[in-house]
Structure formats: structure tokens, C-alpha cells
Design a protein around this motif. Structure first.
Motif, mmCIF file in Angstrom:
data_model
loop_
_atom_site.group_PDB
_atom_site.id
_atom_site.type_symbol
_atom_site.label_atom_id
_atom_site.label_comp_id
_atom_site.label_asym_id
_atom_site.label_seq_id
_atom_site.Cartn_x
_atom_site.Cartn_y
_atom_site.Cartn_z
ATOM 1 N N UNK A 5 0.821 -1.220 0.000
ATOM 2 C CA UNK A 5 0.000 0.000 0.000
ATOM 3 C C UNK A 5 0.856 1.271 0.000
ATOM 4 N N UNK A 6 1.956 1.255 0.768
ATOM 5 C CA UNK A 6 2.723 2.503 0.940
ATOM 6 C C UNK A 6 4.060 2.509 0.187
ATOM 7 N N UNK A 7 4.349 1.447 -0.549
ATOM 8 C CA UNK A 7 5.663 1.359 -1.187
ATOM 9 C C UNK A 7 5.517 1.230 -2.703
ATOM 10 N N UNK A 8 6.541 1.650 -3.447
ATOM 11 C CA UNK A 8 6.401 1.722 -4.907
ATOM 12 C C UNK A 8 6.501 0.358 -5.599
ATOM 13 N N UNK A 9 6.214 0.366 -6.886
ATOM 14 C CA UNK A 9 6.351 -0.837 -7.712
ATOM 15 C C UNK A 9 7.709 -0.766 -8.417
ATOM 16 N N UNK A 10 8.434 -1.870 -8.414
ATOM 17 C CA UNK A 10 9.706 -1.936 -9.137
ATOM 18 C C UNK A 10 9.653 -3.139 -10.075
ATOM 19 N N UNK A 11 9.959 -2.908 -11.350
ATOM 20 C CA UNK A 11 9.991 -4.001 -12.319
ATOM 21 C C UNK A 11 11.368 -4.022 -12.974
ATOM 22 N N UNK A 12 11.938 -5.202 -13.086
ATOM 23 C CA UNK A 12 13.281 -5.343 -13.649
ATOM 24 C C UNK A 12 13.299 -6.454 -14.693
ATOM 25 N N UNK A 13 14.079 -6.224 -15.766
ATOM 26 C CA UNK A 13 14.418 -7.313 -16.680
ATOM 27 C C UNK A 13 15.933 -7.465 -16.642
ATOM 28 N N UNK A 14 16.416 -8.703 -16.619
ATOM 29 C CA UNK A 14 17.854 -8.959 -16.574
ATOM 30 C C UNK A 14 18.229 -9.940 -17.682
ATOM 31 N N UNK A 15 19.454 -9.785 -18.186
ATOM 32 C CA UNK A 15 19.954 -10.754 -19.159
ATOM 33 C C UNK A 15 21.026 -11.615 -18.502
ATOM 34 N N UNK A 16 20.820 -12.927 -18.553
ATOM 35 C CA UNK A 16 21.838 -13.839 -18.033
ATOM 36 C C UNK A 16 22.308 -14.752 -19.161
ATOM 37 N N UNK A 17 23.570 -14.580 -19.522
ATOM 38 C CA UNK A 17 24.209 -15.505 -20.457
ATOM 39 C C UNK A 17 24.447 -16.806 -19.699
ATOM 40 N N UNK A 18 24.282 -17.928 -20.383
ATOM 41 C CA UNK A 18 24.404 -19.184 -19.616
ATOM 42 C C UNK A 18 25.801 -19.381 -19.036
#
Ligand code: MG
Length: 303
Positions: free
Chosen positions: A104-117
Motif C-alpha cells: 500500500x505505501x511502497x512503490x512498484x519496481x519491475x526489472x528485466x535482466x539478461x543472463x548468459x548461460x
């Protein structure tokens, strides 16, 4: 998710005590009790077998598996482990995950990451797993190392920004779809040599693309996986990085408002929100809270 294992007598006793006041009224045949904790249902049988069911069953089960290790030096092989999906483990991928949508009181964070095998052994050595199973302290310790090594893109949506979106009739899953797509597009455009783009699934593919129908640039070759953070390292990293940034954002807000701001949307959160309203007036809610949540009514109750 279903996890079953056999408890030792001492752990069995502790379990009986622990779930004493969480017991359900009905007890299945041959069971000592059936209890409910948050989203999980726990059934302990007379034989000592215990079953954990529900989306967070692994989290509840792990607490007792740790205790078996600690008290009895036993390693439990849970049946779930055999069922684990390894198909997407050893590939190079871009993956996304988010945090904060239920806060309710905290923001939304969205992340995309690239992982090479090639990076997978490095991440395994750091003990990168599902971020929900990792404590905040461990997130603080390992996230900076991951962020130095692994390419990623994150977006923070403050609650003020979220509230502004709501005036255009955005529902939470639509907000998620737009933000996931944004960070995925940014990562795909960087030209990494990936095998798959994976999203930690929160809605059906049909709904997802419907939410994006007015979005011009979008990733359409997308693998939707539930519990993706336990199936692929790129999503696991995205999840840890999101949580780390979320922690940093929480600290900033706590600094600004000079108080502890709890996660979630429970009673503790309402108390803090009421205090904020007392100090800064009702308009503060538009700045700091997800105003469409039911909490707002409770917070503004004039009593
Ligand atoms: Mg997720």
C-alpha cells in the motif's frame, strides 16, 4: 504446489505446538491436524508424514526442513524437488519480475535482466535463488554483485505515478504488463544473444497482450512461466534486483517521512498511514499510497 516429507518425533511435537491455534475445524482421516497459515494448508498425519499445499508451500515447508537439519542433522528430500522444472535452466535468457504491487505505501519496481548461460555458475555460487526465500540482509549483500556483473533495466513507479495512471482506468495487471513490456523491450534492444525471453507469469498470455493492445513496441515472442524465478536465472536475478531497489526506495521514503514504513497492506500499514495523514493531511495519501486499495477507506475512517 504439494510438498510431503516424514518428520522426526521432536519436530512433529514442535509442529503440533506451532500450529495449535491455526488448526482448521475439520481433521482429515489419519491426520493429527490440518492447519492454515497464510496461503498454505498444512496437514500432519499420525504416521509423521506432513503435507504442505499452496502457492507458498515451499516457504512453509523449508522452515521445518531447516529444523530437521538443525536438530537432527537430517537432509530432507522433498518430493517437489524431483518435480522441479529444469527445462529452462541452462539457457541464455532475458527475464523479468516485479515487486511492490501488493504494498500500500511502497512503490512498484519491475526489472528485466539478461543472463548468459556462461554466468550461471557465478550466480549459483552467489546462491541466487527465488528472492522470496532470501532475507533482506542477503539481498543487500548479493544484489550489488549481481548488478555489477549482469545487465539489467529497472523501472520504479512511485505510488503518485500509479495513482495518476489509475485515472486512465488502469488495473494492476495492466500496469504490470506495461512495465514488464517496457523493461523487456529495453533489454531486447540491447542486442544480447539470448535463447528466450521469459516473464514471471501474473496473467494469461491472452490478457497480457490485450493489456498491451495500445502499446506500439512490444515483445511478442515471450515465454510465460509461473514461478519463473525458480526455473531460470534471468528471472531470479530480475527478482533480486527488483527487491534490492525496492529496499533502497523504502529507505528513502523512511528517511523522508522519518518513520518505519512496513510492507504489505495489513493493519500495521493502516496504522502508519493514519499517522501520516495526521501529520501531513489527507492529501498525503495521493503521494504515498496506492489510493485505490481498500486500506484508504480504513485509514480515512473518522473515528
Ligand atoms: Mg513475480
Amino acid at each position: 504446489m504439494n510438498i510431503v516429507f516424514k518428520t522426526s518425533d521432536n519436530v512433529k511435537e514442535k509442529m503440533i505446538n506451532y500450529y495449535q491455534d491455526k488448526r482448521k475445524e475439520k481433521t482429515p482421516p489419519y491426520a493429527i491436524f490440518q492447519a492454515q497459515e497464510a496461503d498454505s494448508v498444512i496437514t500432519l498425519y499420525e504416521s509423521g508424514k506432513v503435507m504442505f499445499q499452496g502457492v507458498s508451500a515451499d516457504i512453509d515447508a523449508n522452515m521445518w526442513i531447516d529444523m530437521e537439519k538443525h536438530l537432527n542433522n537430517r537432509d530432507i528430500n522433498i518430493e517437489e524437488k524431483e518435480k522441479k522444472d529444469h527445462r529452462y535452466h541452462n539457457i541464455s535468457a532475458i527475464g523479468s519480475d516485479e515487486v511492490g504491487t501488493g504494498d500500500y505505501l511502497l512503490p512498484i519496481v519491475v526489472t528485466a535482466a539478461f543472463v548468459d548461460k556462461k554466468e550461471i555458475p557465478f550466480l549459483e555460487a552467489l546462491k541466487v535463488t527465488d528472492s522470496k526465500k532470501i532475507t533482506d540482509d542477503l539481498i543487500r549483500a548479493i544484489a550489488p554483485k549481481i548488478m555489477k556483473e549482469i545487465p539489467y533495466d529497472s523501472v520504479v513507479l512511485t505510488n503518485k505515478e500509479y495513482n495518476d495512471l489509475k485515472t486512465f482506468d488502469c488495473n494492476m495487471n495492466k500496469v504490470k504488463a506495461i512495465l514488464h513490456n517496457r523493461v523487456l523491450v529495453n533489454m531486447v534492444n540491447k542486442g544480447f544473444n539470448y535463447d528466450r525471453v521469459i516473464i514471471d507469469q501474473f496473467t494469461s498470455p491472452r490478457f497480457y497482450f490485450n493489456y498491451l493492445k495500445d502499446t506500439k513496441i512490444k515483445i511478442t515472442k515471450l515465454l510465460f512461466l509461473t514461478k519463473a524465478e525458480s526455473k531460470n536465472m534471468s528471472v531470479a536475478c530480475a527478482s533480486i534486483i527488483s527487491r534490492y531497489i525496492f529496499l533502497m526506495e523504502t529507505e528513502k521514503l523512511e528517511e523522508k517521512y522519518k518513520m518505519t514504513i512496513p510492507k504489505g497492506a495489513g493493519k500495521e500499514v493502516d496504522k502508519v498511514a493514519k499517522e501520516l495523514v495526521k501529520k501531513h493531511g489527507e492529501k498525503i495519501l495521493n503521494e504515498i499510497s496506492k489510493i485505490s486499495f481498500k486500506n484508504t477507506e480504513k485509514v480515512l475512517e473518522k473515528k
